[in-house]
Design a protein around this motif. Sequence first.
Motif, PDB file in Angstrom:
ATOM      1  N   GLU A  79       0.956  -1.095  -0.107  1.00 25.07           N
ATOM      2  CA  GLU A  79       0.005   0.148  -0.015  1.00 25.07           C
ATOM      3  C   GLU A  79       0.767   1.244  -0.125  1.00 25.07           C
ATOM      4  OE1 GLU A  79      -3.754   1.879   2.682  1.00 25.07           O
ATOM      5  OE2 GLU A  79      -2.944  -0.074   2.895  1.00 25.07           O
ATOM      6  N   ARG A  80       1.925   1.038   0.729  1.00 26.57           N
ATOM      7  CA  ARG A  80       2.928   2.444   0.783  1.00 26.57           C
ATOM      8  C   ARG A  80       3.468   2.830  -0.500  1.00 26.57           C
ATOM      9  NH1 ARG A  80       4.181   0.148   5.827  1.00 26.57           N
ATOM     10  NH2 ARG A  80       6.104  -0.443   4.859  1.00 26.57           N
ATOM     11  N   LEU A  81       4.191   1.639  -1.203  1.00 25.16           N
ATOM     12  CA  LEU A  81       4.950   1.597  -2.407  1.00 25.16           C
ATOM     13  C   LEU A  81       3.997   0.868  -3.572  1.00 25.16           C
ATOM     14  CD1 LEU A  81       8.293   0.855  -0.925  1.00 25.16           C
ATOM     15  CD2 LEU A  81       7.375   3.009  -1.383  1.00 25.16           C
ATOM     16  N   TYR A  82       3.107   1.500  -3.740  1.00 26.50           N
ATOM     17  CA  TYR A  82       1.831   0.541  -4.509  1.00 26.50           C
ATOM     18  C   TYR A  82       2.569   0.234  -5.826  1.00 26.50           C
ATOM     19  CZ  TYR A  82       1.044   4.938  -7.378  1.00 26.50           C
ATOM     20  OH  TYR A  82       1.303   5.853  -7.989  1.00 26.50           O
ATOM     21  N   PHE A  83       3.408   1.054  -6.642  1.00 26.43           N
ATOM     22  CA  PHE A  83       3.881   0.670  -8.058  1.00 26.43           C
ATOM     23  C   PHE A  83       4.976  -0.320  -7.698  1.00 26.43           C
ATOM     24  CE2 PHE A  83       5.734   0.930 -12.009  1.00 26.43           C
ATOM     25  CZ  PHE A  83       4.635   1.339 -13.058  1.00 26.43           C
ATOM     26  N   VAL A  84       5.805   0.065  -7.036  1.00 28.14           N
ATOM     27  CA  VAL A  84       7.070  -0.831  -6.636  1.00 28.14           C
ATOM     28  C   VAL A  84       6.587  -2.134  -6.003  1.00 28.14           C
ATOM     29  CG1 VAL A  84       9.488  -0.898  -5.909  1.00 28.14           C
ATOM     30  CG2 VAL A  84       8.541   1.121  -7.048  1.00 28.14           C
TER      31      VAL A  84
ATOM     32  N   ILE B 273       4.946  -4.483  -8.369  1.00 30.15           N
ATOM     33  CA  ILE B 273       6.106  -5.231  -9.098  1.00 30.15           C
ATOM     34  C   ILE B 273       6.521  -6.400  -8.255  1.00 30.15           C
ATOM     35  CG2 ILE B 273       8.253  -4.895 -10.335  1.00 30.15           C
ATOM     36  CD1 ILE B 273       7.484  -2.127 -11.078  1.00 30.15           C
ATOM     37  N   ALA B 274       7.008  -5.950  -7.182  1.00 28.77           N
ATOM     38  CA  ALA B 274       7.700  -7.208  -6.192  1.00 28.77           C
ATOM     39  C   ALA B 274       6.654  -8.234  -5.760  1.00 28.77           C
ATOM     40  CB  ALA B 274       8.108  -6.335  -4.833  1.00 28.77           C
TER      41      ALA B 274
ATOM     42  N   SER C 140       0.788 -15.271  -5.892  1.00 24.92           N
ATOM     43  CA  SER C 140       1.223 -14.163  -6.697  1.00 24.92           C
ATOM     44  C   SER C 140       1.059 -14.428  -8.320  1.00 24.92           C
ATOM     45  CB  SER C 140       2.485 -13.666  -6.415  1.00 24.92           C
ATOM     46  OG  SER C 140       3.592 -14.757  -6.613  1.00 24.92           O
ATOM     47  N   GLY C 141       1.102 -13.558  -9.049  1.00 20.51           N
ATOM     48  CA  GLY C 141       1.010 -13.678 -10.221  1.00 20.51           C
ATOM     49  C   GLY C 141       0.065 -12.546 -11.116  1.00 20.51           C
ATOM     50  N   SER C 142      -0.162 -12.898 -12.492  1.00 18.89           N
ATOM     51  CA  SER C 142      -1.007 -11.906 -13.267  1.00 18.89           C
ATOM     52  C   SER C 142      -2.455 -11.608 -12.739  1.00 18.89           C
ATOM     53  CB  SER C 142      -0.839 -12.070 -14.728  1.00 18.89           C
ATOM     54  OG  SER C 142      -1.703 -13.304 -14.948  1.00 18.89           O
ATOM     55  N   ILE C 143      -3.108 -12.838 -12.446  1.00 20.52           N
ATOM     56  CA  ILE C 143      -4.503 -12.760 -12.097  1.00 20.52           C
ATOM     57  C   ILE C 143      -4.518 -11.981 -10.765  1.00 20.52           C
ATOM     58  CG2 ILE C 143      -6.589 -13.895 -11.341  1.00 20.52           C
ATOM     59  CD1 ILE C 143      -5.797 -15.960 -13.554  1.00 20.52           C
ATOM     60  N   VAL C 144      -3.977 -12.627  -9.611  1.00 17.81           N
ATOM     61  CA  VAL C 144      -4.210 -11.972  -8.516  1.00 17.81           C
ATOM     62  C   VAL C 144      -3.412 -10.638  -8.297  1.00 17.81           C
ATOM     63  CG1 VAL C 144      -3.542 -12.317  -5.947  1.00 17.81           C
ATOM     64  CG2 VAL C 144      -4.028 -14.327  -7.469  1.00 17.81           C
ATOM     65  N   GLY C 145      -2.342 -10.577  -9.147  1.00 19.20           N
ATOM     66  CA  GLY C 145      -1.768  -9.182  -9.107  1.00 19.20           C
ATOM     67  C   GLY C 145      -2.780  -7.898  -9.642  1.00 19.20           C
TER      68      GLY C 145
ATOM     69  N   LEU D 283      -1.085  -3.176 -15.730  1.00 15.72           N
ATOM     70  CA  LEU D 283      -0.300  -4.090 -16.767  1.00 15.72           C
ATOM     71  C   LEU D 283       1.052  -3.688 -16.767  1.00 15.72           C
ATOM     72  CD1 LEU D 283      -0.669  -5.729 -18.902  1.00 15.72           C
ATOM     73  CD2 LEU D 283      -1.215  -4.156 -20.546  1.00 15.72           C
ATOM     74  N   ALA D 284       1.463  -2.601 -16.546  1.00 14.69           N
ATOM     75  CA  ALA D 284       2.764  -2.591 -16.535  1.00 14.69           C
ATOM     76  C   ALA D 284       3.548  -3.103 -15.373  1.00 14.69           C
ATOM     77  CB  ALA D 284       3.030  -0.960 -16.369  1.00 14.69           C
ATOM     78  N   CYS D 285       2.983  -2.969 -14.051  1.00 16.06           N
ATOM     79  CA  CYS D 285       3.769  -3.694 -13.111  1.00 16.06           C
ATOM     80  C   CYS D 285       3.681  -5.222 -13.299  1.00 16.06           C
ATOM     81  CB  CYS D 285       2.793  -3.233 -11.785  1.00 16.06           C
ATOM     82  SG  CYS D 285       2.859  -1.609 -11.129  1.00 16.06           S
ATOM     83  N   ILE D 286       2.566  -5.611 -13.886  1.00 11.40           N
ATOM     84  CA  ILE D 286       2.685  -7.193 -14.078  1.00 11.40           C
ATOM     85  C   ILE D 286       3.625  -7.550 -15.048  1.00 11.40           C
ATOM     86  CG2 ILE D 286       1.284  -9.136 -14.970  1.00 11.40           C
ATOM     87  CD1 ILE D 286      -1.086  -7.635 -13.703  1.00 11.40           C
ATOM     88  N   THR D 287       3.719  -6.670 -16.019  1.00  8.83           N
ATOM     89  CA  THR D 287       4.789  -7.012 -17.142  1.00  8.83           C
ATOM     90  C   THR D 287       6.071  -7.010 -16.647  1.00  8.83           C
ATOM     91  OG1 THR D 287       3.189  -6.145 -18.765  1.00  8.83           O
ATOM     92  CG2 THR D 287       5.542  -6.383 -19.474  1.00  8.83           C
ATOM     93  N   VAL D 288       6.750  -5.984 -15.896  1.00  8.11           N
ATOM     94  CA  VAL D 288       7.751  -5.559 -15.216  1.00  8.11           C
ATOM     95  C   VAL D 288       8.271  -6.684 -14.137  1.00  8.11           C
ATOM     96  CG1 VAL D 288       9.478  -4.029 -14.293  1.00  8.11           C
ATOM     97  CG2 VAL D 288       8.083  -2.991 -15.855  1.00  8.11           C
TER      98      VAL D 288
END
Length: 224
Positions: free
Chosen positions: A126-131, A134-135, A144-149, A164-169
């Motif tokens: 929640e604090r580092l939502y984008f990074v 990705i992690a 973890s994975g594309s669906i749950v992500g 989509l960018a986070c899942i791809t990276v």
Amino acid sequence: MRQIGIRDDDDDTTSGLKVSVPFLLCGLFLAVVWFFLPAEQWLLLFGMMVAYIVPPLGRETIIPVCILWGIPWWLAAFTLAFLDFAGGLFMAWNFPLVLRIPYVGPWVSRFTAAGRTFLDRRPWLERLYFVGLIAFVALPFDGSGSIVGSIVGRMLGMTKAEVLACITVGGIIGSFAIALGIDYVVHLIPPGAGLWVSLAVLLLIGTALLVTYRSYSRRPEADA
């Protein structure tokens, strides 16, 4: 702090094109790979792609199997990263449709209802939502994975493009990191050791990593 909840997008409708494009991309990928792999390895790669989509197998299991059976490490990594992208694209375009799929829809709804507890246990998401997302996709977390992500990203209020960018990276980082590590370990095994010895060594390494991760992931809950 970002608002938690499923984001309402301006264009959240689904269509035949949005449903079919991710599958067509996977079919195109398999068609291209057909020209570069022997039939046996192509069938193995296809089977591993199906296994990756169906839980509980993850990239930490599928990538070593692909590499041990002769599939180049970079192709195994790219394949799973590509599946993460295709899965994220499908979820970004068809989230309302997924909610109406028998068995899958109720599971997604239950996960969404329990999302607050899930995020409370991982406050860094929640604090580092984008990074953080990705992690979450890159590291072998439970579920973890594309669906749950995709679900977690939407709950964090991220746009479709951001998710989509986070899942791809995350998929690229996680898949290539595991593939490079496994390829390095395989080259340390003597050439005459045989396939079963190689599998046993990788199984021991995977078990040790899994036990270490389980112990670390449960520590915050024990301290709570």
